[in-house]
Design a protein around this motif. Sequence first.
Motif, mmCIF file in Angstrom:
data_model
loop_
_atom_site.group_PDB
_atom_site.id
_atom_site.type_symbol
_atom_site.label_atom_id
_atom_site.label_comp_id
_atom_site.label_asym_id
_atom_site.label_seq_id
_atom_site.Cartn_x
_atom_site.Cartn_y
_atom_site.Cartn_z
ATOM 1 N N LYS A 1 27.401 35.381 34.837
ATOM 2 C CA LYS A 1 27.637 36.589 34.034
ATOM 3 C C LYS A 1 27.310 36.322 32.565
ATOM 4 O O LYS A 1 27.790 35.351 31.988
ATOM 5 N N PRO A 2 26.520 37.191 31.944
ATOM 6 C CA PRO A 2 26.282 37.031 30.508
ATOM 7 C C PRO A 2 27.487 37.498 29.702
ATOM 8 O O PRO A 2 28.304 38.282 30.197
ATOM 9 N N PRO A 3 27.628 37.039 28.460
ATOM 10 C CA PRO A 3 28.726 37.532 27.625
ATOM 11 C C PRO A 3 28.524 39.006 27.299
ATOM 12 O O PRO A 3 27.394 39.494 27.216
ATOM 13 N N GLY A 4 29.636 39.723 27.142
ATOM 14 C CA GLY A 4 29.553 41.132 26.784
ATOM 15 C C GLY A 4 29.395 42.077 27.951
ATOM 16 O O GLY A 4 29.275 43.291 27.758
ATOM 17 N N CYS B 1 29.121 43.969 38.936
ATOM 18 C CA CYS B 1 29.000 44.445 40.320
ATOM 19 C C CYS B 1 27.803 45.381 40.467
ATOM 20 O O CYS B 1 27.039 45.290 41.439
ATOM 21 N N SER B 2 27.609 46.265 39.496
ATOM 22 C CA SER B 2 26.507 47.234 39.558
ATOM 23 C C SER B 2 25.148 46.558 39.435
ATOM 24 O O SER B 2 24.221 46.856 40.198
ATOM 25 N N ILE B 3 25.015 45.649 38.462
ATOM 26 C CA ILE B 3 23.694 45.048 38.255
ATOM 27 C C ILE B 3 23.353 44.068 39.383
ATOM 28 O O ILE B 3 22.179 43.890 39.720
ATOM 29 N N THR B 4 24.387 43.471 40.000
ATOM 30 C CA THR B 4 24.131 42.613 41.163
ATOM 31 C C THR B 4 23.674 43.459 42.344
ATOM 32 O O THR B 4 22.750 43.077 43.081
ATOM 33 N N ALA B 5 24.298 44.617 42.529
ATOM 34 C CA ALA B 5 23.895 45.513 43.618
ATOM 35 C C ALA B 5 22.444 45.962 43.447
ATOM 36 O O ALA B 5 21.680 46.004 44.422
ATOM 37 N N ARG B 6 22.044 46.281 42.224
ATOM 38 C CA ARG B 6 20.653 46.689 41.986
ATOM 39 C C ARG B 6 19.693 45.549 42.294
ATOM 40 O O ARG B 6 18.623 45.755 42.882
ATOM 41 N N TYR B 7 20.071 44.355 41.887
ATOM 42 C CA TYR B 7 19.203 43.195 42.117
ATOM 43 C C TYR B 7 19.022 42.948 43.615
ATOM 44 O O TYR B 7 17.896 42.773 44.101
ATOM 45 N N VAL B 8 20.117 42.940 44.353
ATOM 46 C CA VAL B 8 20.069 42.636 45.786
ATOM 47 C C VAL B 8 19.348 43.742 46.555
ATOM 48 O O VAL B 8 18.593 43.468 47.503
ATOM 49 N N ALA B 9 19.546 44.995 46.152
ATOM 50 C CA ALA B 9 18.957 46.123 46.875
ATOM 51 C C ALA B 9 17.434 46.065 46.899
ATOM 52 O O ALA B 9 16.801 46.608 47.812
ATOM 53 N N HIS B 10 16.829 45.395 45.916
ATOM 54 C CA HIS B 10 15.372 45.306 45.845
ATOM 55 C C HIS B 10 14.836 43.996 46.423
ATOM 56 O O HIS B 10 13.649 43.692 46.263
ATOM 57 N N THR C 1 20.205 48.288 29.476
ATOM 58 C CA THR C 1 21.008 48.033 30.668
ATOM 59 C C THR C 1 20.838 46.578 31.091
ATOM 60 O O THR C 1 19.709 46.097 31.219
ATOM 61 N N PRO C 2 21.934 45.843 31.294
ATOM 62 C CA PRO C 2 21.812 44.437 31.705
ATOM 63 C C PRO C 2 21.104 44.317 33.050
ATOM 64 O O PRO C 2 21.143 45.227 33.880
ATOM 65 N N ALA C 3 20.462 43.187 33.252
ATOM 66 C CA ALA C 3 19.769 42.930 34.518
ATOM 67 C C ALA C 3 19.922 41.461 34.881
ATOM 68 O O ALA C 3 20.058 40.602 34.008
ATOM 69 N N LEU C 4 19.919 41.183 36.184
ATOM 70 C CA LEU C 4 19.972 39.806 36.655
ATOM 71 C C LEU C 4 18.573 39.220 36.753
ATOM 72 O O LEU C 4 17.586 39.941 36.922
ATOM 73 N N HIS C 5 18.511 37.894 36.667
ATOM 74 C CA HIS C 5 17.271 37.152 36.862
ATOM 75 C C HIS C 5 17.503 36.141 37.983
ATOM 76 O O HIS C 5 18.651 35.797 38.295
ATOM 77 N N PRO C 6 16.445 35.657 38.612
ATOM 78 C CA PRO C 6 16.632 34.720 39.735
ATOM 79 C C PRO C 6 17.527 33.532 39.404
ATOM 80 O O PRO C 6 18.325 33.098 40.246
ATOM 81 N N PHE D 1 29.495 49.477 50.947
ATOM 82 C CA PHE D 1 30.631 48.662 50.510
ATOM 83 C C PHE D 1 30.422 48.184 49.075
ATOM 84 O O PHE D 1 31.355 48.140 48.272
ATOM 85 N N GLY D 2 29.180 47.816 48.753
ATOM 86 C CA GLY D 2 28.869 47.335 47.408
ATOM 87 C C GLY D 2 29.383 45.926 47.173
ATOM 88 O O GLY D 2 29.573 45.145 48.109
ATOM 89 N N PHE D 3 29.606 45.596 45.906
ATOM 90 C CA PHE D 3 30.145 44.292 45.523
ATOM 91 C C PHE D 3 31.513 44.478 44.870
ATOM 92 O O PHE D 3 31.725 45.419 44.097
ATOM 93 N N HIS D 4 32.424 43.550 45.193
ATOM 94 C CA HIS D 4 33.779 43.599 44.643
ATOM 95 C C HIS D 4 34.178 42.205 44.161
ATOM 96 O O HIS D 4 33.856 41.207 44.807
#
Length: 254
Positions: A27-30, A42-51, A7-12, A65-68
């Motif tokens: 955004k990474p390719p793919g 949108c999903s991986i950004t929401a997970r990153y911000v939520a923590h 599962t992709p994940a964001l880094h600082p 609302f999430g991210f759009h």
Amino acid sequence: MTTAPPTPALHPDDLLGWGRGWVAVSKPPGVSVHNDPGRDLCSITARYVAHRGSLARSLGYDPGFGFHPPHRLDKETSGVVLLACSATALQWISRQFMEKRVAKRYTALVHGRLALPPDVQWGDWTWPLSKAAGGRKHPSGKGEKVPCRTRYGILRHTSRYTLIECEPVTGRKHQIRRHARMAGHAVVGDARYGTPQSIRHLKSMAFNRLALHALTITLVPPGTDRPVTLGSRRLPGDIIRMLDADADIARIIG
């Protein structure tokens, strides 16, 4: 048994800027911007911000609302994307895109030696394109076509490739990729508009991506009155390695 991809994940370092109701993300390719629940940007950004409570509070993040995305970036393309986490910010940014007040700059690695006259800094591709994306044989597409313009400048040459900086003045689907193909210099790694032979060669070198990167976006952020440029001036490491490897091969052969 097939193993599911990680599962992709964001880094600082992937956060390129933010303000009340919005964030700029690399955004990474793919990775799709949206429509791939749990794995899209949108999903991986929401997970990153939520923590990260302080960041969530700075953004005014509402999990309901999430991210759009107020704009899109092809799944195969990497680079800066804006996401909104409030209706106000989404409307603010979307309006600027609709009114064509947003400037975007990309870098692309293309096949062959693309050149400009010595005293010319920017060239123009102005072939008309259809609304629907074309393919390798008909990159301009089928049906009604409208004038389109892509500005490009030369950044670097190697023996087989040219690194360019480009600005899509108009906004057709796959515009840079289609114009590059029509110019005879398809974007490296483009399975849709490039040749099968080039894709096989790139895979043999473990290069498995489209060499197109959204470098910067310039717009007026929500709640402000002055334009800012968001993004990174750094090229992705895999594109740099491809350039350097080709330059090394040229030195050895030469």
